[in-house]
Design a protein around this motif. Structure first.
Motif, PDB file in Angstrom:
ATOM      1  N   MET A 311       0.824  -1.211   0.000  1.00  0.00           N
ATOM      2  CA  MET A 311       0.000   0.000   0.000  1.00  0.00           C
ATOM      3  C   MET A 311       0.856   1.259   0.000  1.00  0.00           C
ATOM      4  O   MET A 311       2.075   1.207   0.145  1.00  0.00           O
ATOM      5  N   GLN A 312       0.189   2.384  -0.161  1.00  0.00           N
ATOM      6  CA  GLN A 312       0.850   3.670  -0.044  1.00  0.00           C
ATOM      7  C   GLN A 312       1.314   3.867   1.403  1.00  0.00           C
ATOM      8  O   GLN A 312       0.689   3.345   2.348  1.00  0.00           O
ATOM      9  N   PRO A 313       2.395   4.617   1.617  1.00  0.00           N
ATOM     10  CA  PRO A 313       2.841   4.866   3.003  1.00  0.00           C
ATOM     11  C   PRO A 313       1.733   5.487   3.841  1.00  0.00           C
ATOM     12  O   PRO A 313       0.988   6.350   3.357  1.00  0.00           O
ATOM     13  N   TYR A 314       1.640   5.054   5.092  1.00  0.00           N
ATOM     14  CA  TYR A 314       0.626   5.608   5.987  1.00  0.00           C
ATOM     15  C   TYR A 314       1.134   6.935   6.533  1.00  0.00           C
ATOM     16  O   TYR A 314       2.227   7.009   7.117  1.00  0.00           O
ATOM     17  N   THR A 315       0.363   7.995   6.364  1.00  0.00           N
ATOM     18  CA  THR A 315       0.796   9.328   6.771  1.00  0.00           C
ATOM     19  C   THR A 315       0.068   9.843   8.008  1.00  0.00           C
ATOM     20  O   THR A 315       0.424  10.897   8.532  1.00  0.00           O
ATOM     21  N   GLY A 316      -0.957   9.117   8.464  1.00  0.00           N
ATOM     22  CA  GLY A 316      -1.651   9.518   9.671  1.00  0.00           C
ATOM     23  C   GLY A 316      -2.850  10.399   9.402  1.00  0.00           C
ATOM     24  O   GLY A 316      -2.999  10.951   8.310  1.00  0.00           O
ATOM     25  N   PRO A 317      -3.719  10.527  10.405  1.00  0.00           N
ATOM     26  CA  PRO A 317      -4.953  11.318  10.225  1.00  0.00           C
ATOM     27  C   PRO A 317      -4.644  12.770   9.870  1.00  0.00           C
ATOM     28  O   PRO A 317      -3.814  13.414  10.513  1.00  0.00           O
ATOM     29  N   GLY A 318      -5.299  13.253   8.834  1.00  0.00           N
ATOM     30  CA  GLY A 318      -5.158  14.653   8.459  1.00  0.00           C
ATOM     31  C   GLY A 318      -3.931  14.992   7.636  1.00  0.00           C
ATOM     32  O   GLY A 318      -3.830  16.095   7.096  1.00  0.00           O
ATOM     33  N   ALA A 319      -2.977  14.062   7.517  1.00  0.00           N
ATOM     34  CA  ALA A 319      -1.763  14.334   6.750  1.00  0.00           C
ATOM     35  C   ALA A 319      -2.039  14.148   5.261  1.00  0.00           C
ATOM     36  O   ALA A 319      -2.895  13.349   4.879  1.00  0.00           O
ATOM     37  N   PRO A 320      -1.306  14.873   4.400  1.00  0.00           N
ATOM     38  CA  PRO A 320      -1.537  14.713   2.951  1.00  0.00           C
ATOM     39  C   PRO A 320      -1.126  13.328   2.484  1.00  0.00           C
ATOM     40  O   PRO A 320      -0.157  12.746   2.988  1.00  0.00           O
ATOM     41  N   ASP A 321      -1.874  12.793   1.528  1.00  0.00           N
ATOM     42  CA  ASP A 321      -1.572  11.469   0.989  1.00  0.00           C
ATOM     43  C   ASP A 321      -0.335  11.521   0.103  1.00  0.00           C
ATOM     44  O   ASP A 321      -0.024  12.539  -0.526  1.00  0.00           O
TER      45      ASP A 321
END
Length: 535
Positions: A311-321
């Motif tokens: 998957m795409q890297p997880y950036t956390g809630p509210g962070a840009p994809d």
């Protein structure tokens, strides 16, 4: 058909031991050129073919090592099927066969099949209904001069390698993705990876042997081995999966007299999105494990049903994809290299499957290994499952080869990458919002379908008076009573004897809707707070 053809592929170097084949221009264009050089595939009923028919020509790669010293007595005892071997004579022009028990297709009560499939890159169910392509499979398309695979071939008996038509596609796909660094690698179709695993255990183990794996592993692998008299030995893990130093320690200190069994010579590992932990081995981790395998002459089973669910890297809630791969070539480059791509010895059997990326009910996968190992695998096929369902193979051929091609298939895999990224992020968002971090923790998975919750069971009010497995059972049932089904960590222990010291629960983000997943996590959080008597 000519066995070799020129290619316009160039390896894009990732390290000194591995490469992904990245074409100049469209992957479909490159494969089309190769096939044009080879000529039209004419492969009738029970057509004898091997990966050598479909690979790029040799470029001076070394041969694989031989593994006679690890083949079981059962595997060494297998001889080629006389009836299957006679199928090679069917390629002779004008041959009239009275030799095999192949039914006349006139008596197959299916004249035509139609399926509706997405048109790349429009893969959603809504788009498929509106713009999908209707694909037909007739009974006599090949003899009528159009198509290379039809019902008259697919519904008849086949060979242990699988059909030439699907074997061609998976061989090309394997070369694009893995580009094994030795010459004599082959593919063979399997009836899914669990069936392939059972055959491999019987090929490479004797009763009483031990196999290394992650300390928490695919439960069906352990259950498949148990009736064969084969036990698993768990190797310690961290957030990236199996620890090479733990594997080295186990093998270096193995005392055959004390243990009463010979030193393990087989490693079973799920490197990407590992089931059940969701852990994904980095490139450096895979290289280190491979070096330990070389040191101890260990053969590796690389079980990779989730490889394309990276998957795409997880950036956390509210962070840009993170932007998705711009094209197929970029997608291939961001994938973590496979063990097969770094296998300079031929000590890896890679197991691929269409179960997680097309449909589990297809019951079609394939193995890739050295010619010697694949030949033994095919001998086993001939006297057991023979080959995957012809109907499944034909459907896959119509979708992957005749309709999508390699470019379209890679676009589908990119689509799955983004869909699973969204699902994972929904579940992780719910975890951040509803779960009590005082007693439960997790690592965001980078691949696969699962998230692995660690429960701080020692904070349970009854931790000093109750057995860990009893508390696990209580938490499991508390979740059940709250309307949430999870997997108990103890179900996945590689070694069934020792009492675990840590407690885990497994959840999947593969099936439920976003709303249902969020509701389930909210229910789990409430159940944990109540069971741990938290304010």
């Amino acid at each position: 058909m000519a066995p070799h053809y020129s290619t316009d592929l160039e390896p894009a170097g990732l390290s000194d031991t591995q490469a992904v084949v990245v074409p100049k221009g469209s992957i479909n264009e490159s494969i089309t050129q190769r096939r044009a050089q080879a000529g039209k595939l004419i492969a009738g009923v029970a057509f004898a073919a091997s990966s050598d028919n479909f690979k790029a020509p040799s470029t001076g790669k070394p041969k694989a090592r031989r593994w006679d010293h690890y083949l079981s007595l059962e595997s060494k005892s297998r001889t080629p099927s006389s009836l299957k071997a006679a199928a090679r004579f069917l390629k002779q022009p004008g041959m009239i066969s009275l030799g095999g028990g192949l039914p006349c297709p006139e008596y197959f009560p299916i004249d035509e099949m139609t399926i509706k499939i997405p048109t790349p890159p429009h893969f959603s169910e809504k788009e498929t209904k509106e713009t999908g392509q209707v694909v037909k499979a007739g009974k006599y398309e090949v003899s009528e001069g159009h198509g290379s695979y039809d019902l008259s071939i697919a519904l008849n008996y086949g060979l242990g390698t699988g059909s030439a038509q699907v074997l061609r596609f998976v061989t090309e796909h394997t070369e694009i993705v893995c580009n094994p660094p030795y010459e004599d690698w082959h593919c063979a179709l399997s009836v899914g990876s669990t069936s392939a695993l059972e055959q491999t255990f019987r090929m490479l183990c004797e009763r009483g042997d031990c196999i290394l794996s992650e300390e928490y592993t695919f439960a069906s692998a352990v259950e498949t081995a148990a009736p064969l008299g084969i036990k698993f030995v768990g190797v310690k893990m961290d957030s990236e999966g199996l620890l090479p130093e733990s594997m080295d320690e186990i093998l270096s200190n193995w005392d055959e007299k004390v243990r009463g069994v010979r030193k393990p010579h087989l490693l079973y590992t799920v490197p990407s999105g590992q089931n059940p932990t969701g852990a994904t081995q980095s490139t450096a981790r895979r290289q280190a494990i491979y070096k330990v395998a070389q040191k101890h002459d260990t053969y590796i089973i690389e079980d990779e049903p989730y490889y394309f669910l990276q998957m795409q890297p997880y950036t956390g809630p509210g962070a840009p994809d993170v932007p998705p791969p711009a094209n197929n070539e970029e997608f291939l480059k961001v994938l973590i290299p496979t063990y097969l791509s770094m296998d300079v010895d031929g000590r890896v059997m890679r197991m691929d499957s269409f179960s997680k990326v097309i449909a589990p009910g297809s019951r079609v996968g394939w193995i890739t290994a050295s010619e010697q190992i694949v030949e033994r695998f095919v001998r086993h096929n001939e006297c057991s499952n023979q080959n995957p369902s012809g109907i499944s193979q034909l459907v896959l051929h119509k979708i992957l080869d005749e309709s999508w091609g390699h470019d379209g298939y890679l676009q589908w895999l990119i689509n799955l990458r983004l869909e699973y990224t969204r699902r994972r992020d929904v579940l992780l968002g719910a975890c951040e919002k509803f779960l009590p971090r005082e007693v439960i923790s997790w690592n965001p998975p980078a691949a696969g379908m699962f998230i692995w919750f660690k429960i701080d069971w020692q904070k349970h009010p009854d931790a000093q008076s109750k057995f860990i497995l009893d508390i696990e059972e209580e938490i499991f049932m508390a979740a059940i009573n709250a309307g949430v089904l999870l997997g108990r960590g103890s179900w996945f222990t590689a070694e069934q004897g020792p009492v675990p010291t840590d407690m885990f629960l497994r959840a999947t983000f593969a099936a439920a809707s976003n709303e249902k997943m969020t509701e389930a996590i909210e229910r789990l959080g409430a159940a944990l707070r109540e069971h741990f008597r938290m304010a």
